[in-house]
Design a protein around this motif. Structure first.
Motif, PDB file in Angstrom:
ATOM      1  N   GLN A 398       0.841  -1.187   0.000  1.00  0.00           N
ATOM      2  CA  GLN A 398       0.000   0.000   0.000  1.00  0.00           C
ATOM      3  C   GLN A 398       0.877   1.238   0.000  1.00  0.00           C
ATOM      4  OE1 GLN A 398      -2.580  -0.639   3.443  1.00  0.00           O
ATOM      5  NE2 GLN A 398      -4.269  -1.194   2.094  1.00  0.00           N
ATOM      6  N   ILE A 399       0.615   2.144  -0.955  1.00  0.00           N
ATOM      7  CA  ILE A 399       1.351   3.405  -1.032  1.00  0.00           C
ATOM      8  C   ILE A 399       0.347   4.549  -0.999  1.00  0.00           C
ATOM      9  CG2 ILE A 399       3.235   2.352  -2.339  1.00  0.00           C
ATOM     10  CD1 ILE A 399       2.112   3.616  -4.856  1.00  0.00           C
ATOM     11  N   ARG A 400       0.790   5.687  -0.461  1.00  0.00           N
ATOM     12  CA  ARG A 400      -0.047   6.881  -0.412  1.00  0.00           C
ATOM     13  C   ARG A 400       0.604   7.958  -1.272  1.00  0.00           C
ATOM     14  NH1 ARG A 400      -4.226   8.015   2.791  1.00  0.00           N
ATOM     15  NH2 ARG A 400      -3.681   6.326   4.238  1.00  0.00           N
ATOM     16  N   ASN A 401      -0.145   8.427  -2.250  1.00  0.00           N
ATOM     17  CA  ASN A 401       0.417   9.394  -3.194  1.00  0.00           C
ATOM     18  C   ASN A 401       0.327  10.806  -2.639  1.00  0.00           C
ATOM     19  OD1 ASN A 401      -2.241  10.108  -3.470  1.00  0.00           O
ATOM     20  ND2 ASN A 401      -2.482   9.336  -5.555  1.00  0.00           N
ATOM     21  N   ALA A 402       0.758  11.789  -3.453  1.00  0.00           N
ATOM     22  CA  ALA A 402       0.806  13.173  -2.994  1.00  0.00           C
ATOM     23  C   ALA A 402      -0.573  13.742  -2.715  1.00  0.00           C
ATOM     24  CB  ALA A 402       1.529  14.030  -4.039  1.00  0.00           C
ATOM     25  N   GLU A 403      -1.616  13.184  -3.328  1.00  0.00           N
ATOM     26  CA  GLU A 403      -2.974  13.657  -3.097  1.00  0.00           C
ATOM     27  C   GLU A 403      -3.631  12.999  -1.892  1.00  0.00           C
ATOM     28  OE1 GLU A 403      -5.046  12.951  -6.705  1.00  0.00           O
ATOM     29  OE2 GLU A 403      -3.872  14.404  -7.866  1.00  0.00           O
TER      30      GLU A 403
END
Length: 529
Positions: A398-403
């Protein structure tokens, strides 16, 4: 702190031993092992005529065993118990001190009477069970009944009840004292522990403070909470067992509690083992990360990798301990787990064939962790997705992007990954300059601005090497493009590039140099007639 723990432990042991040594009939108290509801009847192996046996009880105490065929045992036990209760009440209402237990012969078998009340017939099956002849066995049962009935009368005398009341008050007092000691110990454990700071590898990196015993203290606090409950339950059972009037409640509790207590005990032990496993993993992980022999980049990389591996191990430990807990609970409940395990194996094979994508995810996740392709806290790019890794296990990433969007990617879908924070990062800055300016003057201005920034103490921790001016890299419609490389700590390239752009704008303004913008030239042609 260790001395206080030792003193508290010795106090708990001393008080417990005092209680045990001052209970005169402790050895006669019924236990869950001795209770008929928790002990399977003894099966006498005889294929042609299967026989079983069980205990006869009086006032919550076992007297002797009787045997019968498997289908008749329950009926015979109930008949003997009812006759014994009737004889006991008749004896207690009489003025006779000694109970009248007679043995008569009927059909060549001894028959036991208590106060002229028929109790039971001693059969050859009873004698076979004890390995004695019938004559010897009837004398033993007669002696057991006489002692049990005398004890039943004695336990109902006022003097005995007063003694038991005093003993019950002492037991309750000891239980309260033990609970207060445990509560005091819990309060001591809730105090914040002193943090052991990790040594600095250099000025550019400092690992967070480490509290080595936090996990173990959490487990110990939960064990102490369970101990408080156990002390209360044991105190209740001991107090109920002191009086013949409350002993039926004790028997009812012991009959009702074995299965719930077994499941609750196995569940608590499983939970504590899970927490203990997590604490051990955290302890070893922290011990591995606190080392002065690694470079700053290697220390940070090891910290990320160990954190990722620790999370994966803790995730694997949960289903393992839960599976073992279920198996142990079934074994304690006398369930044959052999066929069950065989069935689970077949189901596992079927699921593995039907869930090949899950197996691919697990294998790829294992390789990602072992090869250290990326870890929790890294910034990666997978296909068109870029973000910070928040969760990594054998199943998915799981990755969290800039948004702020949380993107879940199955590990089997990760084929090509770009790690933007592995060991070090780089600022790759393209700076356009006007065509009409002196290009050498512009290169010197850019170089001096970047070097001045790198020499400042606030930015020395983020910038690893001196800025590299690569020169004119391209020409476009705005002007020549100058490329600058700056090697930074992981994840610091964006902060460094933003600050360098701000400084370059100020430097260009001070030198009266305008930042080039796209230009267009319009050529007009007039045709002559």
């Amino acid at each position: 702190m260790p001395a206080i723990r030792r003193r508290l432990f010795l106090a708990l042991v001393s008080v417990t031993l005092t209680i045990l040594l001052h209970i005169p009939v402790w050895a006669q108290a019924p236990s869950p092992v001795a209770n008929p509801s928790t002990q399977q009847p003894l099966i006498i192996p005889n294929l042609s005529n299967p026989l079983v046996s069980d205990w006869i009880w009086l006032d919550g105490r076992r007297l002797f065993k009787i045997a019968a065929t498997k289908g008749n045992l329950a009926e015979r036990i109930q008949a003997v118990q009812d006759s014994l209760e009737t004889s006991k009440r008749k004896y207690l209402r009489s003025d006779s001190v000694d109970p009248k237990v007679d043995i008569r012969i009927s059909n060549n078998l001894p028959v036991i009477y208590v106060d002229e009340q028929h109790l039971m017939t001693i059969t050859s099956l009873d004698a076979e069970l004890r390995g004695l002849d019938v004559t010897t066995l009837d004398d033993q049962i007669k002696s057991i009944l006489e002692v049990a009935l005398r004890r039943a009368r004695t336990e109902r005398q006022p003097q005995f009840l007063r003694q038991q009341g005093i003993l019950t008050a002492a037991v309750i007092g000891c239980a309260v004292l033990l609970n207060r000691l445990v509560h005091f110990w819990q309060r001591r454990l809730r105090r914040p522990a002193k943090a052991v700071a990790a040594p600095k590898t250099d000025g550019s990196l400092q690992l967070p403070p480490v509290q080595f015993w936090v996990g173990f203290l959490g487990v110990l606090r939960q064990v102490l909470s369970i101990l408080q409950i156990a002390i209360g339950v044991i105190c209740l059972l001991i107090c109920l067992d002191r009086f013949p009037y409350t002993r039926p409640i004790n028997i009812w509790l012991l009959k009702s509690l074995p299965i719930p207590l077994t499941l609750t005990g196995v569940g608590l032990v499983t939970y504590l083992l899970i927490r203990l496993s997590w604490a051990l993993v955290n302890r070893f992980a922290l011990a591995l990360t606190v080392t002065p022999f690694l470079s700053p980049m290697a220390s940070r990389r090891m910290l990320l990798r160990i954190s990722t591996i620790a999370n994966v191990i803790k995730g694997i430990a949960v289903p393992i301990w839960i599976s073992l807990g279920i198996i142990v609970a079934l074994i304690l409940l006398k369930v044959d787990v052999g066929p069950l395990l065989a069935g689970v194996g077949l189901v596992g094979v079927a699921l593995s064939l039907a869930s090949q994508s899950v197996i691919k995810d697990a294998l790829n996740g294992f390789l990602v962790i072992v090869e250290d392709q990326f870890g929790v806290g890294d910034v990666i790019t997978v296909d068109q997705y870029t973000g910070v890794v928040e969760t990594l296990n054998l199943r998915m990433t799981q990755i969290r992007n800039a948004e702020g969007q949380l993107i879940t990617i199955p590990n089997s879908e990760i084929r090509i990954v770009a790690n933007l924070s592995s060991e070090w990062s780089r600022v790759d800055l393209n700076i356009p300059i006007p065509y009409h300016t002196d290009i050498d003057q512009m290169l010197d201005l850019i170089q001096s601005t970047a070097q001045t920034m790198a020499d400042e103490p606030d930015w020395q921790k983020q910038i690893i090497e001196p800025p590299q001016l690569m020169g004119v890299d391209d020409f476009d419609h705005r002007g020549p493009v100058v490329k600058v490389w700056i090697k930074t700590q992981p994840l610091q390239q964006w902060a460094v590039s933003r600050e360098l752009r701000r400084r370059l704008k100020l430097a260009f303004d001070e030198a009266n140099i305008s930042i080039p913008v796209p230009q267009q030239q319009l050529w007009l042609y007039r045709s002559h007639p």
